[in-house]
Motif scaffolding. Structure first.
Motif, PDB file in Angstrom:
ATOM      1  N   PRO A 235       0.831  -1.214   0.000  1.00 60.21           N
ATOM      2  CA  PRO A 235       0.000   0.000   0.000  1.00 60.21           C
ATOM      3  C   PRO A 235       0.858   1.254   0.000  1.00 60.21           C
ATOM      4  O   PRO A 235       1.891   1.323   0.672  1.00 60.21           O
ATOM      5  CB  PRO A 235      -0.810  -0.131   1.289  1.00 60.21           C
ATOM      6  CG  PRO A 235      -0.870  -1.598   1.553  1.00 60.21           C
ATOM      7  CD  PRO A 235       0.440  -2.138   1.079  1.00 60.21           C
ATOM      8  N   VAL A 236       0.424   2.256  -0.761  1.00 55.34           N
ATOM      9  CA  VAL A 236       1.230   3.452  -0.966  1.00 55.34           C
ATOM     10  C   VAL A 236       1.550   4.170   0.339  1.00 55.34           C
ATOM     11  O   VAL A 236       2.647   4.699   0.522  1.00 55.34           O
ATOM     12  CB  VAL A 236       0.521   4.407  -1.962  1.00 55.34           C
ATOM     13  CG1 VAL A 236      -0.829   4.875  -1.404  1.00 55.34           C
ATOM     14  CG2 VAL A 236       1.404   5.613  -2.284  1.00 55.34           C
ATOM     15  N   GLY A 237       0.612   4.171   1.284  1.00 54.71           N
ATOM     16  CA  GLY A 237       0.843   4.851   2.557  1.00 54.71           C
ATOM     17  C   GLY A 237       1.922   4.195   3.381  1.00 54.71           C
ATOM     18  O   GLY A 237       2.675   4.863   4.097  1.00 54.71           O
ATOM     19  N   ILE A 238       2.018   2.863   3.310  1.00 54.01           N
ATOM     20  CA  ILE A 238       3.047   2.138   4.052  1.00 54.01           C
ATOM     21  C   ILE A 238       4.411   2.341   3.390  1.00 54.01           C
ATOM     22  O   ILE A 238       5.421   2.569   4.051  1.00 54.01           O
ATOM     23  CB  ILE A 238       2.700   0.633   4.120  1.00 54.01           C
ATOM     24  CG1 ILE A 238       1.438   0.420   4.961  1.00 54.01           C
ATOM     25  CG2 ILE A 238       3.864  -0.170   4.680  1.00 54.01           C
ATOM     26  CD1 ILE A 238       0.978  -1.012   5.024  1.00 54.01           C
ATOM     27  N   LYS A 239       4.415   2.293   2.060  1.00 53.37           N
ATOM     28  CA  LYS A 239       5.657   2.427   1.305  1.00 53.37           C
ATOM     29  C   LYS A 239       6.288   3.802   1.497  1.00 53.37           C
ATOM     30  O   LYS A 239       7.495   3.941   1.616  1.00 53.37           O
ATOM     31  CB  LYS A 239       5.353   2.192  -0.176  1.00 53.37           C
ATOM     32  CG  LYS A 239       6.463   1.544  -0.920  1.00 53.37           C
ATOM     33  CD  LYS A 239       6.076   1.000  -2.292  1.00 53.37           C
ATOM     34  CE  LYS A 239       4.856   1.615  -2.921  1.00 53.37           C
ATOM     35  NZ  LYS A 239       4.648   1.093  -4.299  1.00 53.37           N
ATOM     36  N   ALA A 240       5.448   4.824   1.547  1.00 53.67           N
ATOM     37  CA  ALA A 240       5.956   6.189   1.655  1.00 53.67           C
ATOM     38  C   ALA A 240       6.200   6.606   3.090  1.00 53.67           C
ATOM     39  O   ALA A 240       6.840   7.623   3.353  1.00 53.67           O
ATOM     40  CB  ALA A 240       4.966   7.167   1.013  1.00 53.67           C
ATOM     41  N   GLY A 241       5.702   5.817   4.048  1.00 52.39           N
ATOM     42  CA  GLY A 241       5.749   6.209   5.448  1.00 52.39           C
ATOM     43  C   GLY A 241       7.133   6.117   6.036  1.00 52.39           C
ATOM     44  O   GLY A 241       8.000   5.377   5.580  1.00 52.39           O
ATOM     45  N   SER A 242       7.349   6.897   7.095  1.00 53.47           N
ATOM     46  CA  SER A 242       8.606   6.875   7.836  1.00 53.47           C
ATOM     47  C   SER A 242       8.581   5.721   8.807  1.00 53.47           C
ATOM     48  O   SER A 242       7.539   5.194   9.156  1.00 53.47           O
ATOM     49  CB  SER A 242       8.768   8.190   8.593  1.00 53.47           C
ATOM     50  OG  SER A 242       9.637   8.026   9.682  1.00 53.47           O
ATOM     51  N   SER A 243       9.762   5.350   9.286  1.00 54.00           N
ATOM     52  CA  SER A 243       9.849   4.253  10.243  1.00 54.00           C
ATOM     53  C   SER A 243       9.272   4.622  11.599  1.00 54.00           C
ATOM     54  O   SER A 243       8.964   3.765  12.398  1.00 54.00           O
ATOM     55  CB  SER A 243      11.307   3.826  10.422  1.00 54.00           C
ATOM     56  OG  SER A 243      12.054   4.880  10.964  1.00 54.00           O
TER      57      SER A 243
END
Length: 596
Positions: A235-243
């Protein structure tokens, strides 16, 4: 740092209910020398006759023979069934007396039955008769056949014993309450939550080298393989998210932070080497990890990959032997506050100890402070939970390339049966319940962190994100409704300086265990070992950050207490694994009753 995959776990041994209710019976169930140990032969003095001397002696503990009773009153028989059971009575036991003894102490019954064969002498001195029902008429062979059938029926009793009952050590919670709470409140909801996109994708580095010994090489068994998830499926939100951010707003602000940091580093590019830049980043990461109980994977590493946990389930892969023993032995022997001179029961890497069946180990364990006992039980409970998963999801057969996975009762019996494990199985299972309580408590304590509007569990799908958060908060409400939580305030509660030092030692020992997970040779075992260890480490971090959680700001990220997405996913999935373990334990109980 070495161990066996069959490490046994600490717990307590139960006495017969009759001995609890009648002090005069304690001699027959251990007396001043302690309760009867599961799977151990009762002690017999040198002057006592062999159990095979007379028919009645087969079922008669030495202490009861010395007391002059026929052994029958020691198991709570009524006055009616005790007729003729005076001092020196020579008759054989009645059928109901056999049943009562078998139910009162099945392990003692099994041992005594196997120790000798019944005498053909019946009441009144007639040969070839039987007095099971008070008179002759049936042969000794018939009596032996009936006793054999009774032994088979006792399998159900032993299976029930292996499931455990009663109150756990070091807390005020009983196993039955945990079973009911997990079955009806937690298990169905946590299963649904684990299927949500936010919790099913876990980023992990399975290529980190073992920091403690030369790598044995990765397992070549096909079931050890982990299939990484293609970037296009994330999912795009997980891929773009920070750690360490998890909301839409936080992801936007992260881009600004990255630009600012890049500009700062770029401005001094002429005076800083790449090595110095990495050192600055390491220092910042060190400051951020002071409250971590685990060694976290660097999600920015090119070797870190997303794994779909639903497509790579934890199950038996065939990974075993010296490589697996070395990992577990390293955990127990070098990180559980145990001296080398004390050996764990049934450790295949330990030297032979003769008649010592683990008593010295448990004597040592009980002499530890609460914090160190808790540490051992957490590791033991985690080990038991992992073993349960392997037994419940076992490769039963493979036909034309199509594997069939399911519960393996034989494997479960080998790892947990009280007789097969000489009493260690029930101890292991008790520690599983103890671990469940610890993580349950952590979930109830961290609820305020997720109740804030700033936390969205962001994946990019607004509708699913809202549903995921609602379900998570519902689980938190259920955890708060549980009335027998472990009291973490009883830990590290002494002298402030000593307590702080012990807490740091506790944290570093556990952090070291998380590093040992990089030494596991099977990729799938490594994946689930790292996830469950990190989940437990996150639970400990929560339990010992109560003040920081209470002081969280409502509408902005906190610098006093943070959870990365990696920690959140590990926390939920690790607790989901424990919930599944307890559910599978109930399933094995039913299967054992059906197969005996």
């Amino acid at each position: 740092m070495r161990t066996s995959p069959h490490t046994r776990h600490a717990g307590t041994t139960s006495r017969c209910a009759h001995a609890h209710s009648n002090p005069s019976l304690t001699a027959c169930f251990g007396g001043p020398r302690g309760p009867l140990r599961l799977g151990a032969a009762p002690r017999r003095s040198k002057s006592s006759p062999s159990p095979a001397v007379r028919g009645r002696d087969i079922l008669q503990p030495p202490a009861c023979r010395a007391a002059g009773c026929g052994g029958y009153r020691c198991v709570g028989v009524t006055a009616r069934t005790r007729r003729g059971c005076g001092v020196g009575g020579a008759r054989r036991p009645r059928r109901e007396e056999l049943v009562l003894l078998a139910l009162a102490s099945p392990v003692r019954f099994l041992w005594q039955w196997r120790a000798g064969s019944p005498s053909p002498v019946s009441r009144g001195g007639r040969s070839g008769g039987s007095s099971m029902s008070g008179g002759g008429g049936r042969s000794t062979a018939a009596w032996a056949r009936w006793a054999t059938r009774l032994l088979a029926a006792l399998g159900c009793v032993l299976a029930a014993e292996a499931q455990l009952t009663g109150v756990l050590d070091d807390c005020l919670c009983d196993i039955e309450s945990i079973d009911d709470f997990n079955t009806f409140k937690i298990f169905p909801k946590i299963q649904k939550l684990q299927e949500r996109d936010y919790f099913r994708y876990y980023k992990v580095n399975l290529k980190r080298p073992c920091p403690f010994w030369a790598d044995d090489g990765h397992c070549s068994i096909k079931d050890c393989h982990v299939e990484p998830c293609p970037e296009s499926k994330i999912p795009v939100g997980i891929k773009a998210g920070s750690s360490n951010k998890y909301s839409k707003a936080a992801n936007n602000s992260k881009e600004l932070e990255d630009c600012e940091q890049a500009n700062k580093l770029g401005a001094v590019n002429s005076t800083l080497s790449n090595q110095s830049k990495e050192a600055f980043i390491d220092w910042a990461r060190y400051d951020d990890s002071q409250d971590h109980f685990c060694e976290l994977d660097d999600e920015r590493s090119p070797d870190a990959q997303y794994v779909d946990l639903l497509l790579n389930p934890e199950r038996y892969t065939g990974y075993k032997g010296p490589s697996a023993w070395r990992v577990w032995n390293s955990i127990y022997e070098e990180n559980c506050f145990k001296p080398r001179s004390v050996y764990r029961p049934l450790n295949p890497l330990a030297p032979s100890r003769g008649g010592d069946d683990g008593e010295s180990f448990y004597t040592w364990l009980e002499g530890l402070c609460l914090e160190k006992r808790v540490f051992y039980k957490l590791i033991s409970g985690l080990h038991a939970s992992i073993n349960l998963h392997l037994c419940a999801n076992y490769l039963l057969e493979e036909t034309w390339g199509k594997p069939r996975w399911g519960p393996n009762v034989k494997e479960f019996t080998r790892r947990f049966d009280p007789i097969e494990t000489k009493g260690e199985g029930p101890r292991r299972l008790k520690n599983l319940y103890f671990l469940y309580l610890i993580e349950l408590r952590a979930l109830s304590k961290v609820a305020p962190y997720f109740e804030r509007s700033v936390v969205d569990l962001y994946t990019g799908n607004g509708h699913e994100d809202a549903e995921s958060k609602a379900l998570l908060l519902e689980i938190f409400r259920d955890t708060k409704s549980f009335h027998m939580h472990f009291d973490e305030k009883s830990m590290f509660a002494g002298d402030k300086k000593g307590a702080k030092s012990l807490k740091e030692e506790f944290r570093l020992h556990f952090k070291n265990i998380s590093r040992i997970m990089d030494c596991v040779g099977c990729d799938k075992c490594r994946l689930w070992g790292k996830l469950q260890t990190q989940g437990l480490g996150t639970a400990l971090k929560i339990l010992f950050s109560e003040k920081e959680i209470q002081n969280l700001p409502e509408n902005s990220p906190s610098k006093g207490f943070q959870l990365t997405r990696q920690e959140i996913v590990a926390l939920v999935n690790a607790f989901g694994r424990l919930s599944t373990s307890i559910k599978e334990l109930q399933n094995f109980k039913v299967l054992l009753q059906q197969t005996r």
